[in-house]
Design a protein around this motif. Structure first.
Motif, PDB file in Angstrom:
ATOM      1  N   GLY A 286     -10.569   6.396 -24.817  1.00 29.65           N
ATOM      2  CA  GLY A 286     -10.875   6.922 -26.141  1.00 29.65           C
ATOM      3  C   GLY A 286     -10.216   6.191 -27.285  1.00 29.65           C
ATOM      4  N   GLN A 287      -9.421   5.164 -26.994  1.00 31.97           N
ATOM      5  CA  GLN A 287      -8.746   4.417 -28.061  1.00 31.97           C
ATOM      6  C   GLN A 287      -9.767   3.698 -28.937  1.00 31.97           C
ATOM      7  OE1 GLN A 287      -5.283   3.921 -29.009  1.00 31.97           O
ATOM      8  NE2 GLN A 287      -6.474   3.143 -30.728  1.00 31.97           N
ATOM      9  N   ASN A 288      -9.627   3.830 -30.253  1.00 25.77           N
ATOM     10  CA  ASN A 288     -10.499   3.128 -31.192  1.00 25.77           C
ATOM     11  C   ASN A 288      -9.990   1.707 -31.422  1.00 25.77           C
ATOM     12  OD1 ASN A 288     -12.178   5.369 -31.666  1.00 25.77           O
ATOM     13  ND2 ASN A 288     -10.735   6.199 -33.144  1.00 25.77           N
ATOM     14  N   VAL A 289     -10.890   0.743 -31.279  1.00 23.20           N
ATOM     15  CA  VAL A 289     -10.553  -0.661 -31.462  1.00 23.20           C
ATOM     16  C   VAL A 289     -11.603  -1.292 -32.368  1.00 23.20           C
ATOM     17  CG1 VAL A 289     -10.190  -2.890 -30.330  1.00 23.20           C
ATOM     18  CG2 VAL A 289      -9.493  -0.783 -29.173  1.00 23.20           C
ATOM     19  N   THR A 290     -11.160  -2.021 -33.397  1.00 22.12           N
ATOM     20  CA  THR A 290     -12.086  -2.711 -34.294  1.00 22.12           C
ATOM     21  C   THR A 290     -11.827  -4.211 -34.261  1.00 22.12           C
ATOM     22  OG1 THR A 290     -12.288  -0.825 -35.808  1.00 22.12           O
ATOM     23  CG2 THR A 290     -12.870  -2.980 -36.679  1.00 22.12           C
ATOM     24  N   ILE A 291     -12.891  -4.982 -34.062  1.00 19.77           N
ATOM     25  CA  ILE A 291     -12.821  -6.447 -34.114  1.00 19.77           C
ATOM     26  C   ILE A 291     -13.203  -6.840 -35.531  1.00 19.77           C
ATOM     27  CG2 ILE A 291     -13.669  -8.591 -33.093  1.00 19.77           C
ATOM     28  CD1 ILE A 291     -14.708  -6.453 -30.826  1.00 19.77           C
ATOM     29  N   THR A 292     -12.226  -7.283 -36.311  1.00 15.13           N
ATOM     30  CA  THR A 292     -12.447  -7.467 -37.743  1.00 15.13           C
ATOM     31  C   THR A 292     -13.068  -8.809 -38.106  1.00 15.13           C
ATOM     32  OG1 THR A 292     -10.233  -8.394 -38.099  1.00 15.13           O
ATOM     33  CG2 THR A 292     -10.447  -6.001 -38.226  1.00 15.13           C
ATOM     34  N   GLY A 293     -13.057  -9.765 -37.178  1.00 15.89           N
ATOM     35  CA  GLY A 293     -13.468 -11.125 -37.522  1.00 15.89           C
ATOM     36  C   GLY A 293     -14.908 -11.468 -37.211  1.00 15.89           C
ATOM     37  N   GLY A 294     -15.720 -10.468 -36.882  1.00 15.43           N
ATOM     38  CA  GLY A 294     -17.127 -10.730 -36.601  1.00 15.43           C
ATOM     39  C   GLY A 294     -17.341 -11.595 -35.372  1.00 15.43           C
TER      40      GLY A 294
ATOM     41  N   LEU B  81      -8.089  -5.682 -34.214  1.00 17.36           N
ATOM     42  CA  LEU B  81      -7.988  -7.018 -33.625  1.00 17.36           C
ATOM     43  C   LEU B  81      -8.425  -8.008 -34.695  1.00 17.36           C
ATOM     44  CD1 LEU B  81      -9.392  -6.529 -30.000  1.00 17.36           C
ATOM     45  CD2 LEU B  81      -7.020  -6.470 -30.790  1.00 17.36           C
ATOM     46  N   ASN B  82      -7.454  -8.572 -35.377  1.00 21.09           N
ATOM     47  CA  ASN B  82      -7.750  -9.463 -36.502  1.00 21.09           C
ATOM     48  C   ASN B  82      -8.114 -10.858 -35.999  1.00 21.09           C
ATOM     49  OD1 ASN B  82      -7.334  -7.471 -38.406  1.00 21.09           O
ATOM     50  ND2 ASN B  82      -5.153  -7.900 -38.569  1.00 21.09           N
ATOM     51  N   THR B  83      -9.280 -10.917 -35.410  1.00 15.23           N
ATOM     52  CA  THR B  83      -9.871 -12.176 -34.972  1.00 15.23           C
ATOM     53  C   THR B  83     -11.345 -11.908 -34.721  1.00 15.23           C
ATOM     54  OG1 THR B  83      -9.680 -14.028 -33.405  1.00 15.23           O
ATOM     55  CG2 THR B  83      -9.430 -11.810 -32.506  1.00 15.23           C
ATOM     56  N   SER B  84     -12.070 -12.933 -34.354  1.00 18.89           N
ATOM     57  CA  SER B  84     -13.493 -12.796 -34.040  1.00 18.89           C
ATOM     58  C   SER B  84     -13.688 -12.726 -32.531  1.00 18.89           C
ATOM     59  CB  SER B  84     -14.265 -13.996 -34.600  1.00 18.89           C
ATOM     60  OG  SER B  84     -13.824 -15.189 -33.965  1.00 18.89           O
ATOM     61  N   LEU B  85     -14.923 -12.438 -32.108  1.00 21.88           N
ATOM     62  CA  LEU B  85     -15.224 -12.484 -30.675  1.00 21.88           C
ATOM     63  C   LEU B  85     -14.970 -13.882 -30.122  1.00 21.88           C
ATOM     64  CD1 LEU B  85     -18.516 -10.403 -30.219  1.00 21.88           C
ATOM     65  CD2 LEU B  85     -16.185  -9.747 -29.627  1.00 21.88           C
ATOM     66  N   ALA B  86     -15.422 -14.898 -30.865  1.00 21.31           N
ATOM     67  CA  ALA B  86     -15.183 -16.278 -30.425  1.00 21.31           C
ATOM     68  C   ALA B  86     -13.686 -16.586 -30.410  1.00 21.31           C
ATOM     69  CB  ALA B  86     -15.916 -17.262 -31.342  1.00 21.31           C
TER      70      ALA B  86
END
Length: 538
Positions: A247-255, A227-232
Motif C-alpha cells: 500500500g505504500q505510495n510511490v511517485t516517479i517524478t522524472g517521467g 523517486l526523483n528520477t525517470s524510468l530510464a
C-alpha cells in the motif's frame, strides 16, 4: 609486543570490540548464533583475507608478504577503516610499493570488483551474505569458482545515499547475482537519484526495498515516496525491482526519461504489485521519440504498463498520450490495477495497436459481453479517451458501444461503417446522428456494399425544431466542419432529419447545401415529410 598487546592493538586499529577473545574464540560459530561482536570480527577477517588473496594473485608466498605489509600499515596508522575499502587498498598498495613487495596489478575492472566486494562484506547483514560477497569477489578477480547459495540475494543494509558516499562505483558481481538494498533511499532530500553517481552492473539483479522513512525526505509530508528520477534513470542505475510495504505510495517524478524508441518493457523494471505507483509524465517526454507532434509515446501495451506495476499515470492538463501496444496479454488482474486509477482525467489518451477483433475478443474473454461493450466500458474506466484501429470495418453495434461509453476513433484512422442493419433507418440502430458519426471519426458509411440502400438519421442535438435560418445554418456548418470529405456511399439514398425547420431550410446558403451534397446527403426531412432534395431548385 606480547600476544595480548598485539591482540588489543589489532582490535583497536580495526575498530573491533575491545573485549573480544581474538586468539581463542570461533567467530564463525558465534556469528552464526547471532553474536554481533563476533560477526563484526568475522567480517573484518573475511575482508582482510579477500584483500590479501586478491592482491597476492592466489600465490601463498605473495599472501604472506602482503600480510607483512599490512602489519606495517597497521603499526604506522591510527586506525584502518574497513568500511572505506578504496582508502584501504590505496594505503596497502603504497606500503607494498615502499617495501618492494610483488603484488598483482589489478585491472580497472578487477580493482572495482575488489572494492565493491569489500564494501559488500562490510555491509553484509548475515554470515551467508558475507560469504556470498567474498566468494563473488574472488570469482570476479581471480576466476575462482566458489560455492554460493542459490536463489539467495546478498543483502546490503546501507541506503543508496550511503552506498554512493562510499564511492565504490559501479557495484559489480557475477552475472545474475542478486542484491537486495535494504536501506531504502536514505537522506536524499530533493536530490535526484541520478545525481548520486551510483550504478549497479547491468547483469546484476538488483532490488531496492524502500522504507516508510523515505517518504519523509522530501518537502511534501503526504506519506508518498518520491523517486526523483525517470524510468530510464532507474534502469540506468541498474535497479531492476522496487519493493516496499504493502500500500505504500510511490511517485516517479522524472517521467520516461531518455527512452527514445525503446519499449518500456525493455527497461527490465518492475514495481511490487502491492505498491501504489504513479508515473508523472513530463512535457519533455514528448520529444524523446522520432515524431515531433507533442504527443508522449508509451511504447508498451496496457498489459505491459500494469505488468511493470504502474497504477496511475499523471501529467500536464490536456497532454496527448499514445499507447502503442494495444491490450497486449491483458487479464482481469491488469484491469484491476489500471481501473483503480489509471490515466488522469486531464490527459488525452489514445490506445493504439488495436483491431476490431481485439475489442470483440476482449469483451468476450474479460467481461463476458458480446461485441465491443465490455471493452469500451473498461477502457473508459482506465482513462482512455480515443482508440486507434487503423483501417477497419465496423458494425452499427460497434459504434453504438463507442457512443455509449464516450470513446472516439483516432482522427488518423480510416473507419468504414458497412452494415446492412442501417438499411431503412440508422436511428433505430442505436440513436446515431450525423454529429455522432462526425465525433467518432467515421470516414465511410454504406448500407450494403455495391447495392443501393435507404439511410435515415438525425442531424444531432444542436439541431432543434423551429430554428432561425442563421441558427440552423450555423449548427449544420459546425457538423460539416468535422468531416474531411464524402462519407456516404453514392448509391445510397440518405435522408437527414433536421426537425420542423421547413421555413429555415429555404434560406440556407448555396455553399452549405453544396457541402451537404458533397457529404453524400440527398434530402432533408422532418422525419416524415421531405423538406429539401438535392435535385430541387432550392
Amino acid at each position: 609486543m606480547s600476544a595480548e598487546d598485539a591482540k588489543a592493538a589489532v582490535l583497536a586499529k580495526l575498530g573491533l570490540p575491545a573485549n573480544y577473545d581474538l586468539l581463542n574464540a570461533d567467530p564463525f560459530a558465534q556469528a552464526a548464533a547471532g553474536d554481533l561482536n563476533a560477526f563484526a570480527v568475522l567480517k573484518a577477517g573475511s575482508a582482510i583475507a579477500t584483500l590479501l588473496q586478491t592482491l597476492g594473485g592466489g600465490d601463498p608466498v605473495n599472501f604472506g608478504n602482503i600480510a607483512n605489509a599490512l602489519a606495517k600499515l597497521l603499526s604506522s596508522s591510527a586506525t584502518l577503516d574497513l568500511s572505506n575499502p578504496a582508502a584501504l587498498v590505496s594505503g596497502l598498495t603504497a606500503q607494498m610499493e615502499a617495501d618492494g613487495i610483488t603484488f598483482s596489478s589489478l585491472s580497472t575492472d578487477d580493482l572495482s570488483a575488489l572494492i565493491n566486494g569489500l564494501t559488500l562484506i562490510a555491509t553484509s547483514s548475515s554470515v551467508t551474505n558475507m560469504a556470498m560477497a567474498q566468494a563473488g569477489t574472488l570469482e570476479n578477480t581471480l576466476g575462482l569458482e566458489a560455492y554460493k547459495p542459490l536463489d539467495t540475494a546478498a543483502k546490503i543494509s546501507q541506503s543508496l545515499v550511503t552506498l554512493a558516499a562510499m564511492e565504490s562505483n559501479p557495484i559489480v558481481g557475477a552475472a545474475g547475482d542478486s542484491f537486495l538494498i535494504e536501506g531504502g533511499l536514505g537522506a536524499i532530500g530533493t536530490d535526484t537519484l541520478d545525481s548520486l553517481g551510483l550504478s549497479f552492473g547491468q547483469d546484476l539483479d538488483v532490488t531496492l526495498d524502500l522504507l516508510a522513512a523515505d517518504a519523509t525526505t522530501d518537502a511534501i509530508d503526504d506519506g508518498t515516496i518520491q523517486l526523483n528520477t525517470s524510468l530510464a534513470g532507474l534502469a540506468g542505475l541498474g535497479i531492476d525491482h522496487i519493493t516496499s510495504d504493502a500500500g505504500q505510495n510511490v511517485t516517479i517524478t522524472g517521467g520516461l526519461g531518455a527512452i527514445g524508441s525503446d519499449t518500456l518493457d525493455s527497461l527490465g523494471l518492475s514495481f511490487g504489485q502491492d505498491l501504489d505507483v504513479t508515473l508523472d509524465l513530463l512535457a519533455a517526454d514528448a520529444t524523446t521519440d522520432a515524431i515531433d507532434d507533442g504527443t508522449i509515446q508509451l511504447n508498451t501495451s496496457l498489459a505491459g504498463l500494469a505488468g511493470l506495476g504502474i497504477d496511475h499515470i499523471t501529467g500536464d492538463a490536456e497532454q496527448d498520450v499514445f499507447i502503442s501496444g494495444g491490450f497486449g496479454n491483458f487479464t482481469s488482474a491488469h484491469l484491476a490495477t489500471l481501473a483503480a486509477g489509471g490515466f488522469a482525467n486531464n490527459l488525452d489518451v489514445t490506445l493504439g495497436g488495436l483491431s476490431s477483433s481485439d475489442l470483440t475478443n476482449y469483451s468476450a474473454s474479460i467481461s463476458g459481453m458480446a461485441g465491443w461493450s465490455g471493452a469500451t466500458t473498461d477502457l473508459v474506466a482506465i482513462g482512455v479517451d480515443i482508440i486507434s484501429v487503423g483501417t477497419d470495418d465496423v458494425s452499427l453495434d460497434d459504434i453504438a458501444a463507442l457512443i455509449s461509453s464516450g470513446l472516439d476513433f483516432a482522427a488518423a484512422d480510416n473507419i468504414s461503417l458497412i452494415d446492412a442493419d442501417i438499411e431503412g433507418t440508422l436511428m433505430a440502430g442505436g440513436g446515431i446522428s450525423l454529429d455522432d458519426l462526425a465525433d467518432l471519426g467515421i470516414d465511410t458509411v454504406d448500407a450494403d456494399t455495391g447495392a443501393a440502400g435507404n439511410i435515415k438519421l438525425a442531424a444531432g442535438d444542436t439541431v432543434t425544431d423551429e430554428m432561425s435560418s442563421s441558427d440552423l445554418e450555423s449548427a449544420l456548418a459546425d457538423i460539416l466542419a468535422k468531416f474531411d470529405g464524402a462519407v456516404f456511399a453514392e448509391q445510397d439514398n440518405v435522408s437527414l432529419d433536421i426537425g420542423n425547420n421547413a421555413v429555415a431550410v429555404a434560406d440556407l446558403s448555396a455553399g452549405l447545401l453544396e457541402g451537404i451534397v458533397l457529404l453524400g446527403i440527398d434530402t432533408f426531412s422532418n422525419g416524415e415529410v421531405e423538406l429539401w432534395n438535392k435535385n430541387s431548385s432550392a
